[in-house]
Design a protein around this motif. Structure first.
Motif, mmCIF file in Angstrom:
data_model
loop_
_atom_site.group_PDB
_atom_site.id
_atom_site.type_symbol
_atom_site.label_atom_id
_atom_site.label_comp_id
_atom_site.label_asym_id
_atom_site.label_seq_id
_atom_site.Cartn_x
_atom_site.Cartn_y
_atom_site.Cartn_z
ATOM 1 N N ARG A 1 -17.057 -22.339 25.473
ATOM 2 C CA ARG A 1 -17.603 -23.106 24.339
ATOM 3 C C ARG A 1 -18.549 -24.190 24.827
ATOM 4 N N ASN B 1 -13.185 -14.011 16.595
ATOM 5 C CA ASN B 1 -12.814 -13.504 17.912
ATOM 6 C C ASN B 1 -14.039 -12.885 18.567
ATOM 7 N N THR C 1 -11.609 -20.479 27.471
ATOM 8 C CA THR C 1 -12.270 -20.520 26.165
ATOM 9 C C THR C 1 -13.036 -21.822 25.980
ATOM 10 N N GLU C 2 -12.423 -22.937 26.345
ATOM 11 C CA GLU C 2 -13.095 -24.233 26.203
ATOM 12 C C GLU C 2 -14.314 -24.311 27.106
#
Length: 57
Positions: A46, A17, A42-43
């Motif tokens: 990333r 996290n 989040t993607e």
């Protein structure tokens, strides 16, 4: 005995996290990007990290 049920174990589990703080403008730009490209925040983060690491090579 019945076979195990549930999700199979992931090859590379996402078990770290990370909390990140953004200013409002950056967050708005991130949300716009996510909506335009149909990805989660989040993607998108990333993908950004992977791009930075690839540029370093």
């Amino acid at each position: 005995m019945s076979p195990r049920t549930g999700r199979p174990k992931a090859e590379n589990p996402l078990n770290v996290n990370l909390k990140v703080r953004f200013d409002q403008e950056t967050n708005n730009r991130l949300l716009d990007y996510c909506e335009k490209h149909g990805v989660t925040r989040t993607e998108a983060i990333r993908r950004g990290i992977h791009l930075l690491l690839e540029q370093e090579k």
